[in-house]
Design a protein around this motif. Structure first.
Motif, mmCIF file in Angstrom:
data_model
loop_
_atom_site.group_PDB
_atom_site.id
_atom_site.type_symbol
_atom_site.label_atom_id
_atom_site.label_comp_id
_atom_site.label_asym_id
_atom_site.label_seq_id
_atom_site.Cartn_x
_atom_site.Cartn_y
_atom_site.Cartn_z
ATOM 1 N N VAL A 98 0.858 -1.153 0.187
ATOM 2 C CA VAL A 98 0.014 -0.018 -0.156
ATOM 3 C C VAL A 98 0.849 1.361 -0.149
ATOM 4 C CG1 VAL A 98 -1.763 1.324 1.369
ATOM 5 C CG2 VAL A 98 -2.018 -1.259 1.084
ATOM 6 N N MET A 99 1.914 1.212 0.912
ATOM 7 C CA MET A 99 2.972 2.590 0.728
ATOM 8 C C MET A 99 3.513 2.705 -0.577
ATOM 9 S SD MET A 99 4.452 2.798 4.770
ATOM 10 C CE MET A 99 5.104 1.260 4.890
ATOM 11 N N THR A 100 3.754 1.601 -0.975
ATOM 12 C CA THR A 100 4.326 1.772 -2.552
ATOM 13 C C THR A 100 3.488 2.015 -3.539
ATOM 14 O OG1 THR A 100 5.942 -0.138 -1.919
ATOM 15 C CG2 THR A 100 5.891 0.455 -4.449
ATOM 16 N N ALA A 101 2.271 1.753 -3.420
ATOM 17 C CA ALA A 101 1.206 2.006 -4.463
ATOM 18 C C ALA A 101 1.147 3.578 -4.301
ATOM 19 C CB ALA A 101 0.023 1.455 -4.313
ATOM 20 N N PHE A 102 0.924 4.235 -3.133
ATOM 21 C CA PHE A 102 0.655 5.470 -3.183
ATOM 22 C C PHE A 102 2.030 6.406 -3.058
ATOM 23 C CE2 PHE A 102 -3.089 3.662 -1.524
ATOM 24 C CZ PHE A 102 -4.220 4.383 -2.280
ATOM 25 N N GLY A 103 3.186 5.724 -3.273
ATOM 26 C CA GLY A 103 4.372 6.835 -2.852
ATOM 27 C C GLY A 103 5.147 6.937 -4.105
ATOM 28 N N TRP A 104 5.366 6.057 -5.248
ATOM 29 C CA TRP A 104 5.864 6.446 -6.318
ATOM 30 C C TRP A 104 5.604 7.633 -6.871
ATOM 31 C CZ3 TRP A 104 3.548 6.822 -10.642
ATOM 32 C CH2 TRP A 104 2.232 6.346 -11.055
ATOM 33 N N ALA A 105 4.695 8.391 -6.755
ATOM 34 C CA ALA A 105 4.041 9.377 -7.549
ATOM 35 C C ALA A 105 4.915 10.574 -7.390
ATOM 36 C CB ALA A 105 2.524 9.590 -7.336
ATOM 37 N N SER A 106 5.444 10.868 -6.350
ATOM 38 C CA SER A 106 6.163 12.090 -6.061
ATOM 39 C C SER A 106 7.503 11.928 -6.615
ATOM 40 C CB SER A 106 6.279 12.386 -4.594
ATOM 41 O OG SER A 106 7.110 11.248 -3.894
ATOM 42 N N ILE A 107 8.167 11.004 -6.679
ATOM 43 C CA ILE A 107 9.508 10.948 -7.275
ATOM 44 C C ILE A 107 9.464 10.933 -8.815
ATOM 45 C CG2 ILE A 107 9.679 8.368 -6.903
ATOM 46 C CD1 ILE A 107 12.791 8.574 -6.650
ATOM 47 N N ALA A 108 8.316 10.089 -9.184
ATOM 48 C CA ALA A 108 7.971 9.854 -10.942
ATOM 49 C C ALA A 108 7.842 11.307 -11.215
ATOM 50 C CB ALA A 108 6.936 8.948 -10.815
ATOM 51 N N ARG A 109 6.895 12.308 -10.467
ATOM 52 C CA ARG A 109 6.614 13.490 -11.060
ATOM 53 C C ARG A 109 8.010 14.292 -11.145
ATOM 54 N NH1 ARG A 109 2.380 17.635 -8.332
ATOM 55 N NH2 ARG A 109 3.920 17.543 -6.598
ATOM 56 N N LEU A 110 8.921 14.370 -10.142
ATOM 57 C CA LEU A 110 10.095 14.817 -10.162
ATOM 58 C C LEU A 110 10.988 14.550 -11.390
ATOM 59 C CD1 LEU A 110 12.166 16.890 -8.887
ATOM 60 C CD2 LEU A 110 12.858 14.755 -7.442
ATOM 61 N N LEU A 111 10.904 13.049 -11.578
ATOM 62 C CA LEU A 111 11.936 12.649 -12.745
ATOM 63 C C LEU A 111 11.287 13.106 -14.056
ATOM 64 C CD1 LEU A 111 13.096 9.151 -11.136
ATOM 65 C CD2 LEU A 111 14.221 11.375 -11.083
ATOM 66 N N ARG A 112 9.940 13.018 -14.193
ATOM 67 C CA ARG A 112 9.218 13.402 -15.448
ATOM 68 C C ARG A 112 9.740 14.682 -15.796
ATOM 69 N NH1 ARG A 112 4.839 16.488 -15.750
ATOM 70 N NH2 ARG A 112 3.892 16.559 -17.656
ATOM 71 N N GLY A 113 9.763 15.577 -14.806
ATOM 72 C CA GLY A 113 10.139 16.957 -15.082
ATOM 73 C C GLY A 113 11.509 17.088 -15.616
ATOM 74 N N GLU A 114 12.531 16.328 -14.889
ATOM 75 C CA GLU A 114 13.886 16.621 -15.183
ATOM 76 C C GLU A 114 14.170 15.852 -16.654
ATOM 77 O OE1 GLU A 114 16.335 17.458 -13.570
ATOM 78 O OE2 GLU A 114 15.341 18.117 -11.412
ATOM 79 N N VAL A 115 13.376 14.812 -16.788
ATOM 80 C CA VAL A 115 13.537 14.185 -18.270
ATOM 81 C C VAL A 115 13.139 14.938 -19.540
ATOM 82 C CG1 VAL A 115 12.922 12.337 -19.785
ATOM 83 C CG2 VAL A 115 13.637 11.691 -17.434
ATOM 84 N N LEU A 116 11.925 15.712 -19.203
ATOM 85 C CA LEU A 116 11.322 16.514 -20.156
ATOM 86 C C LEU A 116 12.347 17.836 -20.428
ATOM 87 C CD1 LEU A 116 7.683 16.875 -19.004
ATOM 88 C CD2 LEU A 116 8.381 15.863 -21.039
ATOM 89 N N ALA A 117 13.124 18.112 -19.399
ATOM 90 C CA ALA A 117 14.201 19.235 -19.803
ATOM 91 C C ALA A 117 15.405 18.642 -20.382
ATOM 92 C CB ALA A 117 14.319 19.829 -18.591
ATOM 93 N N LEU A 118 15.849 17.203 -19.873
ATOM 94 C CA LEU A 118 17.126 16.853 -20.711
ATOM 95 C C LEU A 118 16.750 16.199 -22.047
ATOM 96 C CD1 LEU A 118 18.260 14.788 -17.504
ATOM 97 C CD2 LEU A 118 19.274 16.595 -18.373
ATOM 98 N N ARG A 119 15.625 15.918 -22.459
ATOM 99 C CA ARG A 119 15.468 15.225 -23.557
ATOM 100 C C ARG A 119 15.657 16.000 -24.907
ATOM 101 N NH1 ARG A 119 9.050 13.955 -24.824
ATOM 102 N NH2 ARG A 119 8.483 15.956 -24.897
ATOM 103 N N GLU A 120 15.650 17.453 -24.564
ATOM 104 C CA GLU A 120 15.724 18.313 -25.536
ATOM 105 C C GLU A 120 17.343 19.062 -25.583
ATOM 106 O OE1 GLU A 120 13.387 18.999 -27.624
ATOM 107 O OE2 GLU A 120 12.055 18.047 -26.557
ATOM 108 N N ARG A 121 18.152 18.453 -24.803
ATOM 109 C CA ARG A 121 19.566 18.806 -24.748
ATOM 110 C C ARG A 121 20.294 18.281 -25.969
ATOM 111 N NH1 ARG A 121 21.160 20.192 -19.317
ATOM 112 N NH2 ARG A 121 23.100 20.650 -20.180
ATOM 113 N N GLU A 122 21.509 19.084 -26.145
ATOM 114 C CA GLU A 122 22.218 18.552 -27.387
ATOM 115 C C GLU A 122 22.711 17.086 -27.299
ATOM 116 O OE1 GLU A 122 22.635 21.148 -25.549
ATOM 117 O OE2 GLU A 122 22.125 22.849 -26.926
ATOM 118 N N PHE A 123 23.341 16.592 -26.238
ATOM 119 C CA PHE A 123 23.686 15.236 -26.146
ATOM 120 C C PHE A 123 22.639 14.297 -26.206
ATOM 121 C CE2 PHE A 123 22.486 16.191 -21.670
ATOM 122 C CZ PHE A 123 22.041 15.228 -21.380
ATOM 123 N N VAL A 124 21.513 14.533 -25.814
ATOM 124 C CA VAL A 124 20.342 13.460 -26.229
ATOM 125 C C VAL A 124 20.063 13.303 -27.679
ATOM 126 C CG1 VAL A 124 18.025 12.952 -25.854
ATOM 127 C CG2 VAL A 124 19.458 13.673 -23.858
#
Length: 342
Positions: free
Chosen positions: A209-235
């Motif tokens: 139960v704690m896993t089912a409700f706990g992954w959302a916060s870190i997933a949202r943080l990493l989603r925002g980081e990836v959205l910024a990184l995927r437009e970078r030159e090295f990608v």
């Protein structure tokens, strides 16, 4: 109109126009030839608060792992009711006869009012069980958050929109109230009313139960980081060279996400320790006689008027651990990203 003609480069200009491959290899590692990891480690070692907090956290994990060995050397266990088996330990009202909760050379932290169990070994096993549940939950939450967050951020489009809405729902959902309401229903389905609930089922349910409700916060943080990184030159360069999505994620994106991942993990574990203890206190997690931080605090709340010592040890140890781990998380964040240091 006179078109300017390019002038020949002077020897000095030619010398300054060396390709990047001719540059000093240590330049990418900092002026002293140190990698970012080594620089972060040096910054962490200079943070006295972080080092002390790390020692405190390690101490708790060591005594949790070594709880059976310590209890064997100590000569007692958390389940035997010593107060009822031995005379002179509890009075007629079930309170310890010796002062300070019955603390003595035989019972270092005293004995439990009523049943007379050894508080020291009960606390050792309680720390062990609480840290086991919190650590397993943190690892699963981090793993699921990494997978979903990076996938949503990299693919974008409808996948990103759908994942974003699921994350919003989970973050707005009252997980504690859901668990309190859902726990009796789950037990009635999985366990017969005539049988006791297995400890392993309680542990698995807590972690799930704690896993089912706990992954959302870190997933949202990493989603925002990836959205910024995927437009970078090295990608973009990796895409041009024909690199597969898996290679781009593991070789290009993931190495740039370890800092937020580590920071979120170090801040999440103490939160799950307190969440698990809170559920046990409310009676929907681990229950007596299974040793647990929350079980001890819940039991202590019933007897604190006659014996405050019983609640003192689990309460004080939990406060020390949570504060130490939060300070450790702050030190790790400052070491990995010194620009965020206040």
């Amino acid at each position: 109109m006179t078109i300017p003609t390019p002038q020949a480069a002077t020897p000095v200009e030619v010398e300054d126009a060396k390709p990047p491959a001719m540059a000093d290899p240590s330049a990418s590692k900092g002026g002293n030839g140190r990698s970012p990891g080594k620089m972060a480690w040096l910054r962490f070692k200079r943070d006295r608060t972080g080092v002390i907090s790390a020692y405190v956290v390690i101490f708790f994990f060591v005594i949790g792992i070594c709880a059976p060995l310590i209890a064997k050397l100590y000569g007692k266990d958390p389940y035997t009711t010593y107060g009822q088996n031995q005379e002179g330990l509890l009075d007629d009202f079930g309170s310890p006869m010796l002062p300070n909760g019955g603390i003595s050379g035989d019972f270092w932290f005293g004995i439990e009012p009523g049943l007379g169990r050894d508080v020291f070994t009960f606390l050792l096993y309680g720390i062990r069980n609480s840290l086991l549940i919190a650590t397993a939950t943190t690892l699963l939450v981090t793993l699921i958050g990494i997978i979903i967050g990076i996938t949503a951020g990299y693919l974008g489009g409808k996948t990103d929109y759908l994942v974003g809405r699921v994350i919003d729902i989970l973050l707005a959902f009252p997980s504690t109230l859901f668990f309190i309401a859902f726990w009796p229903v789950l037990l009635s389905i999985l366990v017969s009313p005539e049988e006791n609930t297995p400890v392993w089922l309680t542990v698995v349910s807590l972690i799930s139960v704690m896993t089912a409700f706990g992954w959302a916060s870190i997933a949202r943080l990493l989603r925002g980081e990836v959205l910024a990184l995927r437009e970078r030159e090295f990608v973009e360069a990796a895409k041009v060279t024909g690199a597969s999505p898996a290679r781009i994620i593991f070789k290009e994106l993931l190495p740039n996400l370890w800092t937020p991942i580590l920071i979120q993990a170090t801040l999440a574990l103490p939160a799950y320790v307190t969440a698990e203890a809170g559920l046990a206190f409310l009676g929907v997690g681990l229950s007596d006689p299974t040793p647990d931080w929350g079980v001890m605090i819940q039991r202590g709340s019933d007897v604190y008027q006659s014996d405050i010592t019983f609640m003192l040890f689990p309460g004080l140890s939990m406060v020390i651990f949570v504060i130490a781990f939060n300070l450790l998380g702050d030190s790790v964040r400052d070491a990995l990203d010194p620009k965020t240091k206040r």
